[in-house]
Design a protein around this motif. Structure first.
Motif, PDB file in Angstrom:
ATOM      1  N   ILE A 159       0.849  -1.199   0.000  1.00 42.23           N
ATOM      2  CA  ILE A 159       0.000   0.000   0.000  1.00 42.23           C
ATOM      3  C   ILE A 159       0.881   1.245   0.000  1.00 42.23           C
ATOM      4  O   ILE A 159       1.780   1.387   0.822  1.00 42.23           O
ATOM      5  N   ASN A 160       0.602   2.146  -0.928  1.00 41.73           N
ATOM      6  CA  ASN A 160       1.363   3.391  -1.051  1.00 41.73           C
ATOM      7  C   ASN A 160       0.498   4.632  -0.905  1.00 41.73           C
ATOM      8  O   ASN A 160       1.038   5.741  -0.834  1.00 41.73           O
ATOM      9  N   THR A 161      -0.821   4.467  -0.896  1.00 43.75           N
ATOM     10  CA  THR A 161      -1.724   5.612  -0.816  1.00 43.75           C
ATOM     11  C   THR A 161      -2.829   5.348   0.198  1.00 43.75           C
ATOM     12  O   THR A 161      -3.101   4.200   0.565  1.00 43.75           O
ATOM     13  N   ALA A 162      -3.499   6.428   0.604  1.00 39.15           N
ATOM     14  CA  ALA A 162      -4.618   6.303   1.535  1.00 39.15           C
ATOM     15  C   ALA A 162      -5.732   5.449   0.934  1.00 39.15           C
ATOM     16  O   ALA A 162      -6.335   4.619   1.629  1.00 39.15           O
ATOM     17  N   ALA A 163      -5.998   5.634  -0.347  1.00 36.22           N
ATOM     18  CA  ALA A 163      -7.047   4.845  -0.993  1.00 36.22           C
ATOM     19  C   ALA A 163      -6.720   3.357  -0.944  1.00 36.22           C
ATOM     20  O   ALA A 163      -7.588   2.516  -0.658  1.00 36.22           O
ATOM     21  N   GLY A 164      -5.456   3.014  -1.199  1.00 40.22           N
ATOM     22  CA  GLY A 164      -5.049   1.614  -1.145  1.00 40.22           C
ATOM     23  C   GLY A 164      -5.140   1.033   0.252  1.00 40.22           C
ATOM     24  O   GLY A 164      -5.517  -0.129   0.434  1.00 40.22           O
ATOM     25  N   ALA A 165      -4.803   1.844   1.251  1.00 41.12           N
ATOM     26  CA  ALA A 165      -4.876   1.382   2.641  1.00 41.12           C
ATOM     27  C   ALA A 165      -6.316   1.130   3.052  1.00 41.12           C
ATOM     28  O   ALA A 165      -6.611   0.157   3.760  1.00 41.12           O
ATOM     29  N   GLU A 189       3.911  10.070  -2.472  1.00 44.79           N
ATOM     30  CA  GLU A 189       2.888   9.288  -3.153  1.00 44.79           C
ATOM     31  C   GLU A 189       1.547   9.978  -3.377  1.00 44.79           C
ATOM     32  O   GLU A 189       0.812   9.603  -4.293  1.00 44.79           O
ATOM     33  N   GLU A 190       1.174  10.930  -2.553  1.00 39.13           N
ATOM     34  CA  GLU A 190      -0.152  11.534  -2.664  1.00 39.13           C
ATOM     35  C   GLU A 190      -0.122  12.817  -3.494  1.00 39.13           C
ATOM     36  O   GLU A 190       0.924  13.450  -3.643  1.00 39.13           O
ATOM     37  N   ASP A 191      -1.279  13.215  -3.997  1.00 36.58           N
ATOM     38  CA  ASP A 191      -1.371  14.445  -4.792  1.00 36.58           C
ATOM     39  C   ASP A 191      -1.241  15.693  -3.931  1.00 36.58           C
ATOM     40  O   ASP A 191      -0.758  16.734  -4.397  1.00 36.58           O
ATOM     41  N   ASP A 192      -1.716  15.620  -2.700  1.00 31.68           N
ATOM     42  CA  ASP A 192      -1.637  16.744  -1.781  1.00 31.68           C
ATOM     43  C   ASP A 192      -1.801  16.216  -0.364  1.00 31.68           C
ATOM     44  O   ASP A 192      -1.885  14.997  -0.151  1.00 31.68           O
ATOM     45  N   PHE A 193      -1.838  17.127   0.617  1.00 27.34           N
ATOM     46  CA  PHE A 193      -1.962  16.732   2.015  1.00 27.34           C
ATOM     47  C   PHE A 193      -3.393  16.839   2.546  1.00 27.34           C
ATOM     48  O   PHE A 193      -3.624  16.581   3.725  1.00 27.34           O
ATOM     49  N   VAL A 194      -4.344  17.195   1.681  1.00 26.77           N
ATOM     50  CA  VAL A 194      -5.718  17.420   2.144  1.00 26.77           C
ATOM     51  C   VAL A 194      -6.642  16.262   1.783  1.00 26.77           C
ATOM     52  O   VAL A 194      -7.308  15.681   2.645  1.00 26.77           O
ATOM     53  N   ARG A 195      -6.690  15.915   0.507  1.00 26.80           N
ATOM     54  CA  ARG A 195      -7.653  14.904   0.079  1.00 26.80           C
ATOM     55  C   ARG A 195      -7.461  13.543   0.740  1.00 26.80           C
ATOM     56  O   ARG A 195      -8.460  12.897   1.101  1.00 26.80           O
ATOM     57  N   PRO A 196      -6.232  13.072   0.952  1.00 31.43           N
ATOM     58  CA  PRO A 196      -6.098  11.783   1.644  1.00 31.43           C
ATOM     59  C   PRO A 196      -6.648  11.806   3.066  1.00 31.43           C
ATOM     60  O   PRO A 196      -7.246  10.824   3.523  1.00 31.43           O
ATOM     61  N   VAL A 197      -6.453  12.915   3.779  1.00 33.83           N
ATOM     62  CA  VAL A 197      -6.972  13.034   5.142  1.00 33.83           C
ATOM     63  C   VAL A 197      -8.494  13.001   5.124  1.00 33.83           C
ATOM     64  O   VAL A 197      -9.133  12.290   5.909  1.00 33.83           O
ATOM     65  N   ASP A 223       4.133  21.194   3.179  1.00 31.11           N
ATOM     66  CA  ASP A 223       3.056  22.127   3.508  1.00 31.11           C
ATOM     67  C   ASP A 223       2.293  21.604   4.723  1.00 31.11           C
ATOM     68  O   ASP A 223       1.192  21.067   4.605  1.00 31.11           O
ATOM     69  N   PHE A 224       2.901  21.767   5.888  1.00 27.20           N
ATOM     70  CA  PHE A 224       2.256  21.277   7.105  1.00 27.20           C
ATOM     71  C   PHE A 224       0.988  22.058   7.441  1.00 27.20           C
ATOM     72  O   PHE A 224       0.080  21.523   8.078  1.00 27.20           O
ATOM     73  N   GLY A 225       0.905  23.298   7.003  1.00 23.38           N
ATOM     74  CA  GLY A 225      -0.290  24.086   7.277  1.00 23.38           C
ATOM     75  C   GLY A 225      -1.541  23.423   6.728  1.00 23.38           C
ATOM     76  O   GLY A 225      -2.545  23.273   7.435  1.00 23.38           O
ATOM     77  N   SER A 226      -1.492  22.999   5.465  1.00 22.23           N
ATOM     78  CA  SER A 226      -2.665  22.352   4.864  1.00 22.23           C
ATOM     79  C   SER A 226      -2.949  21.014   5.533  1.00 22.23           C
ATOM     80  O   SER A 226      -4.110  20.619   5.688  1.00 22.23           O
ATOM     81  N   PHE A 227      -1.888  20.316   5.943  1.00 21.52           N
ATOM     82  CA  PHE A 227      -2.073  19.021   6.602  1.00 21.52           C
ATOM     83  C   PHE A 227      -2.786  19.191   7.941  1.00 21.52           C
ATOM     84  O   PHE A 227      -3.762  18.497   8.238  1.00 21.52           O
ATOM     85  N   ASP A 233     -10.253  19.552   9.911  1.00 20.64           N
ATOM     86  CA  ASP A 233     -11.499  19.372   9.162  1.00 20.64           C
ATOM     87  C   ASP A 233     -12.224  18.094   9.566  1.00 20.64           C
ATOM     88  O   ASP A 233     -13.462  18.051   9.597  1.00 20.64           O
ATOM     89  N   ILE A 234     -11.454  17.028   9.843  1.00 18.45           N
ATOM     90  CA  ILE A 234     -12.087  15.745  10.185  1.00 18.45           C
ATOM     91  C   ILE A 234     -12.165  15.547  11.701  1.00 18.45           C
ATOM     92  O   ILE A 234     -12.502  14.462  12.171  1.00 18.45           O
ATOM     93  N   ASP A 235     -11.842  16.601  12.455  1.00 15.45           N
ATOM     94  CA  ASP A 235     -11.882  16.538  13.928  1.00 15.45           C
ATOM     95  C   ASP A 235     -11.011  15.405  14.463  1.00 15.45           C
ATOM     96  O   ASP A 235     -11.406  14.673  15.376  1.00 15.45           O
ATOM     97  N   TYR A 236      -9.815  15.283  13.891  1.00 13.91           N
ATOM     98  CA  TYR A 236      -8.897  14.240  14.356  1.00 13.91           C
ATOM     99  C   TYR A 236      -8.343  14.600  15.728  1.00 13.91           C
ATOM    100  O   TYR A 236      -7.730  15.654  15.904  1.00 13.91           O
TER     101      TYR A 236
END
Length: 305
Positions: A159-165, A189-197, A223-227, A233-236
């Motif tokens: 697994i290399n991406t959030a979708a695969g995981a 591996e990911e396109d950005d730090f937002v969509r996988p989260v 880009d830790f700010g976006s992460f 956003d997901i209340d982690y």
């Protein structure tokens, strides 16, 4: 204030898990202000679980354990004997995590940690699912959860991406199997730090924060700010652990597996103090921005009369 517990990887302080190395890592973790010490089980034969558990308790620290597998004990192999060795190693590692007082066991639990020469086979993937399903059931009996750490293509072919995981977790089919995101691997591996989260959402169980070169936070280009905003956003509210490696601290095995060939820092305790301040400040500012946004009335779309 953020509700996230902050952790640090023991390899910031010590290359192994012998008694003196663990004691030093616990001492420095506490001094730097962290809540969690993550112990890699690559050196588990030297780990005194009872002593380490007592020291962790005395310091008021939680523990998370992580590991990858070797090619000789790879549960993604097509060879039943190799898979059996990997399954036994995972069982022993889960029990050791429990003995240390931990409730979360994570990492590349699904494969060897290294460069593969071919894609994952259908049989190999079926072996991963079967072994991790059994491990998850065992973990449930101990009140524990498993993490699937998503690693880059040079460290695994499973697994290399959030979708695969998420697909792998769905196939395992146990609700104590959670997703572990790592900014270092996401950068590759990911396109950005937002969509996988956002994709992982409430199935996110653990986060590794590391720079693109694994050095001081803020000294690279991530880009830790976006992460952090995506996590908000997901209340982690789960753990966020700082992970960094330098050839200044050498593990006889893991340093080679992770290709740690150069000194990105020399002083582990100083690095840890900086990382704690960086993370706490980033989380506090993100929380403040989210609170301000929530409390600001939306602009009216109607004309004022």
């Amino acid at each position: 204030m953020s509700s996230n517990s902050l952790g640090v990887h023991a390899l910031v302080f010590s290359g192994g898990t012998g008694p003196a190395e663990v004691s030093y890592a616990i001492e420095q973790t506490k001094k730097a202000g962290f809540d969690i010490l993550e112990l890699s089980l690559h050196d588990a034969h030297n780990l005194d679980a009872a002593s380490a558990r007592a020291e962790l308790h005395a310091a008021g620290l939680d523990v998370v354990c992580s590991r990858g597998l070797s090619f000789q004990a790879d549960v993604s192999s097509d060879d039943p004997a190799v898979v059996a060795l990997g399954a036994a190693l995972l069982h022993d590692s889960l029990q050791l995590t429990h003995d240390l007082g931990g409730t979360f066991f994570t990492g590349a639990l699904y494969s060897a940690l290294g460069k593969y020469s071919a894609p994952l086979s259908t049989r190999g993937r079926a072996n991963v699912v079967a072994v991790l399903r059994d491990l998850a059931v065992e973990a449930q009996g101990l009140g524990m959860s498993l993490g699937l750490e998503i690693c880059n293509r040079y460290e695994t072919n499973v697994i290399n991406t959030a979708a695969g995981a998420l697909t792998l977790a769905d196939d395992i089919g146990e609700n104590n199997v959670l997703i572990h995101l790592d900014s270092y691997h996401m950068n590759i591996e990911e396109d950005d730090f937002v969509r996988p989260v956002h994709l992982v959402g409430d199935r996110l169980g653990y986060v590794h924060i590391g720079e693109n070169h694994r050095g001081y936070l803020g000294s690279g280009h991530l880009d830790f700010g976006s992460f952090f905003h995506a996590l908000a956003d997901i209340d982690y509210t789960g753990p966020i652990t700082f992970e960094s490696f330098s050839s200044a601290i050498v593990s006889p095995t893991l340093s080679n597996d992770l290709a740690i060939w150069r000194n990105l820092w020399y002083d582990g305790p100083a690095l840890a103090r900086h990382a704690h301040t960086y993370l706490a400040t980033a989380l506090e500012s993100t929380h403040a921005e989210s609170t301000d946004a929530a409390s600001t009335p939306a602009e009216s779309t109607h004309a004022e009369w």
